[in-house]
Design a protein around this motif. Structure first.
Motif, mmCIF file in Angstrom:
data_model
loop_
_atom_site.group_PDB
_atom_site.id
_atom_site.type_symbol
_atom_site.label_atom_id
_atom_site.label_comp_id
_atom_site.label_asym_id
_atom_site.label_seq_id
_atom_site.Cartn_x
_atom_site.Cartn_y
_atom_site.Cartn_z
ATOM 1 N N GLU A 71 0.728 -0.975 0.013
ATOM 2 C CA GLU A 71 -0.421 -0.359 0.082
ATOM 3 C C GLU A 71 0.366 1.643 -0.015
ATOM 4 N N MET A 72 1.865 0.923 -0.442
ATOM 5 C CA MET A 72 2.928 1.913 -0.223
ATOM 6 C C MET A 72 2.918 2.799 -1.864
ATOM 7 N N PRO A 73 3.024 4.110 -1.822
ATOM 8 C CA PRO A 73 3.186 4.492 -2.878
ATOM 9 C C PRO A 73 4.500 4.115 -4.078
ATOM 10 N N CYS A 74 4.707 3.613 -5.132
ATOM 11 C CA CYS A 74 5.869 2.938 -6.060
ATOM 12 C C CYS A 74 6.389 4.406 -6.715
ATOM 13 N N ASP A 75 7.401 3.818 -6.373
ATOM 14 C CA ASP A 75 8.812 5.279 -7.158
ATOM 15 C C ASP A 75 9.964 3.388 -7.418
ATOM 16 N N GLU A 76 10.740 4.202 -8.264
ATOM 17 C CA GLU A 76 11.856 3.663 -8.650
ATOM 18 C C GLU A 76 12.809 2.861 -7.328
ATOM 19 N N LEU A 77 12.813 3.213 -6.553
ATOM 20 C CA LEU A 77 13.745 3.302 -5.228
ATOM 21 C C LEU A 77 12.334 2.259 -4.808
ATOM 22 N N LEU A 78 11.971 2.132 -4.419
ATOM 23 C CA LEU A 78 10.880 0.593 -4.014
ATOM 24 C C LEU A 78 10.679 -0.455 -4.628
ATOM 25 N N LEU A 79 10.515 -0.045 -6.037
ATOM 26 C CA LEU A 79 10.622 -0.757 -7.035
ATOM 27 C C LEU A 79 11.659 -1.492 -7.232
#
Length: 181
Positions: free
Chosen positions: A70-78
């Protein structure tokens, strides 16, 4: 009822697509309902992580079969999701309404760098989630015996699972060439 439907669809769609759904990570600041649904899968162990990149980074390489975020996705999370997800794993994430076309196209393209399949699906509560898989297709590879053996559900079943991926023509046309199915 709306919260029950959301939780069932967020958890059971990827868990019933994964061939070996033995380990699950739930990334949420309010994981109670998601973890209650995850506990229906007796064969699986699950961990909960808050929506915090540092916390997610602490997990070992290729540790999970399924990740629900449920965390907003960005390149670092992906990049972290890709690292901690097994080679045939599934990832489900929340996102903005499909009506926000430019935002979602950008997000789907980012996710597509790491996954063979990226498809939106209807959560049954007038919202959608993004399903991403490194190996398996959510409608072709559904594990019917697992989906049929879940007891006490209010919404999810083996018929709802593939139907959730049906999208209207306006969505299909708008996202043509972006959605990977």
């Amino acid at each position: 009822m709306k919260n029950i439907i959301y939780s069932e669809m967020m958890v059971h769609v990827p868990m019933c697509t994964s061939k070996m759904a033995n380990s699950l990570l739930i990334i949420s600041n309010n994981p109670e309902r998601l973890s209650a649904e995850a506990s229906r899968h007796a064969q699986a162990t699950f961990k909960i992580s808050p929506c915090n990149l540092e916390e997610i980074s602490s997990h070992g390489d290729k540790s999970y079969d399924v990740i629900i975020s449920e965390m907003p996705c960005d390149e670092l999370l992906l990049a972290q999701i890709n690292r901690i997800l097994r080679d045939d794993g599934q990832f489900v994430t929340t996102h903005e309404s499909l009506e926000n076309i430019d935002t979602n196209k950008s997000l789907i393209k980012k996710i597509s760098r790491f996954f063979k399949v990226v498809m939106p699906y209807n959560l049954g509560d007038c919202s959608t989630a993004l399903f991403a898989s490194k190996e398996y297709h959510p409608t072709a590879d559904i594990i019917l015996q697992r989906a049929d053996m879940l007891d006490g559900l209010s919404y999810y079943n083996c018929d709802i699972h593939p139907a959730a991926f049906a999208m209207g023509n306006y969505i299909r046309k708008e996202y043509l060439g972006v959605i990977k199915n």
